[in-house]
Scaffold this motif. Sequence first.
Motif, PDB file in Angstrom:
ATOM      1  N   MET A   1       0.839  -1.193   0.000  1.00  0.00           N
ATOM      2  CA  MET A   1       0.000   0.000   0.000  1.00  0.00           C
ATOM      3  C   MET A   1       0.877   1.247   0.000  1.00  0.00           C
ATOM      4  SD  MET A   1      -3.114  -0.680   2.668  1.00  0.00           S
ATOM      5  CE  MET A   1      -4.326  -1.951   2.407  1.00  0.00           C
ATOM      6  N   GLU A   2       0.345   2.323  -0.610  1.00  0.00           N
ATOM      7  CA  GLU A   2       1.048   3.593  -0.597  1.00  0.00           C
ATOM      8  C   GLU A   2       0.057   4.734  -0.786  1.00  0.00           C
ATOM      9  OE1 GLU A   2       3.643   4.276  -3.866  1.00  0.00           O
ATOM     10  OE2 GLU A   2       2.418   3.149  -5.277  1.00  0.00           O
TER      11      GLU A   2
ATOM     12  N   LEU B   1      -9.203   3.892  -4.275  1.00  0.00           N
ATOM     13  CA  LEU B   1      -8.320   4.280  -3.175  1.00  0.00           C
ATOM     14  C   LEU B   1      -9.049   4.178  -1.841  1.00  0.00           C
ATOM     15  CD1 LEU B   1      -6.627   7.470  -4.701  1.00  0.00           C
ATOM     16  CD2 LEU B   1      -5.926   5.075  -4.907  1.00  0.00           C
ATOM     17  N   ARG B   2      -8.331   3.757  -0.833  1.00  0.00           N
ATOM     18  CA  ARG B   2      -8.868   3.763   0.526  1.00  0.00           C
ATOM     19  C   ARG B   2      -8.658   5.155   1.106  1.00  0.00           C
ATOM     20  NH1 ARG B   2      -6.911  -1.965   3.252  1.00  0.00           N
ATOM     21  NH2 ARG B   2      -8.284  -3.305   2.013  1.00  0.00           N
ATOM     22  N   CYS B   3      -9.749   5.781   1.520  1.00  0.00           N
ATOM     23  CA  CYS B   3      -9.688   7.174   1.956  1.00  0.00           C
ATOM     24  C   CYS B   3      -9.596   7.255   3.476  1.00  0.00           C
ATOM     25  CB  CYS B   3     -10.915   7.942   1.475  1.00  0.00           C
ATOM     26  SG  CYS B   3     -11.038   7.975  -0.315  1.00  0.00           S
ATOM     27  N   ALA B   4      -8.605   7.973   3.941  1.00  0.00           N
ATOM     28  CA  ALA B   4      -8.432   8.240   5.369  1.00  0.00           C
ATOM     29  C   ALA B   4      -8.310   9.742   5.561  1.00  0.00           C
ATOM     30  CB  ALA B   4      -7.208   7.523   5.916  1.00  0.00           C
ATOM     31  N   ALA B   5      -8.568  10.191   6.761  1.00  0.00           N
ATOM     32  CA  ALA B   5      -8.475  11.625   7.068  1.00  0.00           C
ATOM     33  C   ALA B   5      -7.774  11.809   8.404  1.00  0.00           C
ATOM     34  CB  ALA B   5      -9.864  12.261   7.098  1.00  0.00           C
TER      35      ALA B   5
ATOM     36  N   SER C   1      20.301   5.905   4.248  1.00  0.00           N
ATOM     37  CA  SER C   1      19.557   7.152   4.105  1.00  0.00           C
ATOM     38  C   SER C   1      18.058   6.929   4.245  1.00  0.00           C
ATOM     39  CB  SER C   1      19.860   7.791   2.745  1.00  0.00           C
ATOM     40  OG  SER C   1      19.532   6.882   1.695  1.00  0.00           O
ATOM     41  N   GLU C   2      17.592   5.753   3.802  1.00  0.00           N
ATOM     42  CA  GLU C   2      16.167   5.467   3.854  1.00  0.00           C
ATOM     43  C   GLU C   2      15.800   4.802   5.175  1.00  0.00           C
ATOM     44  OE1 GLU C   2      13.807   6.261   1.705  1.00  0.00           O
ATOM     45  OE2 GLU C   2      15.250   7.307   0.420  1.00  0.00           O
ATOM     46  N   PRO C   3      14.771   5.304   5.869  1.00  0.00           N
ATOM     47  CA  PRO C   3      14.358   4.687   7.130  1.00  0.00           C
ATOM     48  C   PRO C   3      13.564   3.400   6.877  1.00  0.00           C
ATOM     49  CG  PRO C   3      12.904   6.503   6.621  1.00  0.00           C
ATOM     50  CD  PRO C   3      13.969   6.498   5.554  1.00  0.00           C
ATOM     51  N   GLU C   4      13.494   2.574   7.907  1.00  0.00           N
ATOM     52  CA  GLU C   4      12.688   1.356   7.851  1.00  0.00           C
ATOM     53  C   GLU C   4      11.397   1.596   8.625  1.00  0.00           C
ATOM     54  OE1 GLU C   4      14.902  -1.959   9.250  1.00  0.00           O
ATOM     55  OE2 GLU C   4      16.490  -1.757   7.748  1.00  0.00           O
ATOM     56  N   VAL C   5      10.278   1.257   8.013  1.00  0.00           N
ATOM     57  CA  VAL C   5       8.959   1.519   8.587  1.00  0.00           C
ATOM     58  C   VAL C   5       8.316   0.185   8.964  1.00  0.00           C
ATOM     59  CG1 VAL C   5       6.693   2.537   8.179  1.00  0.00           C
ATOM     60  CG2 VAL C   5       8.733   3.612   7.210  1.00  0.00           C
ATOM     61  N   PHE C   6       7.733   0.110  10.162  1.00  0.00           N
ATOM     62  CA  PHE C   6       7.118  -1.108  10.664  1.00  0.00           C
ATOM     63  C   PHE C   6       5.656  -0.835  11.037  1.00  0.00           C
ATOM     64  CE2 PHE C   6      11.639  -1.252  11.635  1.00  0.00           C
ATOM     65  CZ  PHE C   6      12.018  -2.483  11.111  1.00  0.00           C
ATOM     66  N   GLY C   7       4.839  -1.860  10.937  1.00  0.00           N
ATOM     67  CA  GLY C   7       3.422  -1.737  11.272  1.00  0.00           C
ATOM     68  C   GLY C   7       2.564  -2.449  10.239  1.00  0.00           C
ATOM     69  N   SER C   8       1.256  -2.277  10.352  1.00  0.00           N
ATOM     70  CA  SER C   8       0.348  -2.864   9.366  1.00  0.00           C
ATOM     71  C   SER C   8       0.541  -2.161   8.022  1.00  0.00           C
ATOM     72  CB  SER C   8      -1.103  -2.725   9.833  1.00  0.00           C
ATOM     73  OG  SER C   8      -1.478  -1.364   9.875  1.00  0.00           O
ATOM     74  N   ALA C   9      -0.068  -2.726   6.990  1.00  0.00           N
ATOM     75  CA  ALA C   9       0.098  -2.175   5.641  1.00  0.00           C
ATOM     76  C   ALA C   9      -0.398  -0.736   5.567  1.00  0.00           C
ATOM     77  CB  ALA C   9      -0.646  -3.049   4.627  1.00  0.00           C
ATOM     78  N   THR C  10      -1.550  -0.462   6.185  1.00  0.00           N
ATOM     79  CA  THR C  10      -2.088   0.907   6.166  1.00  0.00           C
ATOM     80  C   THR C  10      -1.201   1.851   6.971  1.00  0.00           C
ATOM     81  OG1 THR C  10      -4.321  -0.015   5.994  1.00  0.00           O
ATOM     82  CG2 THR C  10      -4.130   2.297   6.633  1.00  0.00           C
ATOM     83  N   GLU C  11      -0.757   1.393   8.147  1.00  0.00           N
ATOM     84  CA  GLU C  11       0.124   2.225   8.983  1.00  0.00           C
ATOM     85  C   GLU C  11       1.428   2.548   8.261  1.00  0.00           C
ATOM     86  OE1 GLU C  11      -0.536   3.705  11.641  1.00  0.00           O
ATOM     87  OE2 GLU C  11      -2.069   2.622  12.759  1.00  0.00           O
TER      88      GLU C  11
END
Length: 582
Positions: A1-2, A154-158, A50-60
């Motif tokens: 997801m992105e 698209l999945r919409c979040a606010a 240089s690039e950080p590593e991101v952890f969590g669920s796909a949406t997070e």
Amino acid sequence: MEVVDVCAGRVRTHNLDTIAAELSPLLISLITEGIALNTNGSVYHPEGQSEPEVFGSATERAILNFGVKLGMNFDEIKSKSTIFSVSPFNSRRKRRGVAVQLHDSQVRVHWKGAAKTILASCQWYMDKDNIAAMDQERIFHFEKIIDEMSKEGLRCAALAYRTFTDEAFPDIPESNLVLLAIIGIKDSCRPGISRAIQQCRNAGVKVCMVTGDDLLTAKAIAMQCGILRGTLDEPANTAILASEFASMSEADREEIAENIVVMGRSSPDENLLLLEALRKKGHVVSATGKGIRDAPSLRQANISLAMGIGGTAIVKECSDIIILEDNFTSIVKVIQWGRFLYTNAQRFLQFRLTVNASALIICVVVAVHSHEIPLNVAQLLWINLLNDTFGAWALASEPPMDNLMRRPPVRKGEPFITNLMWANVLLQVSFQVSALLYLNFHGESILKLENKSLDQANKVKNTVIFNCFVFCQVFNEVECRTSYQGNTFSGILKNHLFLGTILVNVILQIIVIECLGIFFYTARLNLKQWLISIGIGFFSISLPPERRSYIRRKRLIKSWTCCYRKRLKENNLEADVDKSEE
């Protein structure tokens, strides 16, 4: 997801690489603060990278990566504030909130969740650096943006926030919020998903999409995957909101449940209502899931499948099958191999019924007529050994056939032994019993044994009967491997294990006849007698033309029935239209 679409501060863009230059520093600060504090994920900066590593669920992970592109310093934001209250996400409220104590003694509330749910709680919105009142025109504008994103799949979040003075409150305030941003998250369909869904449809398996996403988003994704085809022959109510479905009476739910293909904004309770309605209509229902909210449906489904990578422990506990790859295409393999095992069991049962029934009838008839048995104990044990080992091995070695996924599913309550299996068994038993009994009663003349002694003639005759019976079963294996196909020899040369098993079977039979006669009470056979044995066995597979005609008749009757039902349905619809016009 992105994240691929963002609306914030009167700016809407698909280019996230330049969005930081288009937004004001204050708005970026509030957005990154909300993303960093109101999350279950984390961002880690490894040394030398240089690039950080991101952890969590796909949406997070998608939202955190969006924050990183805005220049978010995850650890610094965390260190400048203290979270003292959290409202966790749940499937009914579809939002998550936190209350944080800032260093300047202010309390700030951050909310994140479904776009329309958050928008309904907002009284203001960030207009660049200023907070502006949310009038009806702006609400309509934001709702239009959300609908546009949803129609693109698209999945919409606010994101929204609210600032308070230093005060304590038991619950995090959910109203009078300030809208920060609306983001569209793309969840791309995996390669091969459309083909897998089409294979399920060809196999008579209906795929339904039950999701917590907005209905417009769900329909767009379903169209991309091929779940919804958008054709004129699709029935009404193929896509429905879960709240509408739940508000119906039980009878109405059962009536439309079979038509539903997409259900949006669904909660665990509403998932159960759909599942129960389908089961009451007599359907076998399979459910897939990976989150805790899917556990009740998995428990109630006839067959439950959990995702092995993203699935939680409780979901795996509730499921019957765990899919290690987290890929829908694996479900097609599950269906194919399930049908393959079922068909293999039918093949072996048909084979064993033929062997046992033929041996029993031959021995009983000859014993009653002549007071002797043509097959002695050692020979019967040898036949059982060949059938239980090499016969089972040969039939089990057949790989899954492509036509398995073009056959309709076996309905609940259908007999395991089908009419076609009974027909095959009856034909084979009739042929084997007739041929071997004829050989038993007229063997002396057929085999030219008149010049031999009575004992020697009976020994040769019984050896030929034993040999014919074994070769009948060898060729019976060849027929059983393609019980539902027209061509008996289809693909046989590709299955080397099957051919090898049959060859070993034949070699062992030759050794028994020619070398181990003292143990099995058999006589050596000449070339003519061997050819008679093989010929009678081979002639048994000349029966499939009748079987093929049976299959053709069955398919023809089925097609006629489908056309008749379709025409009857069209006539009924036309009659209903005429009545409404009158």
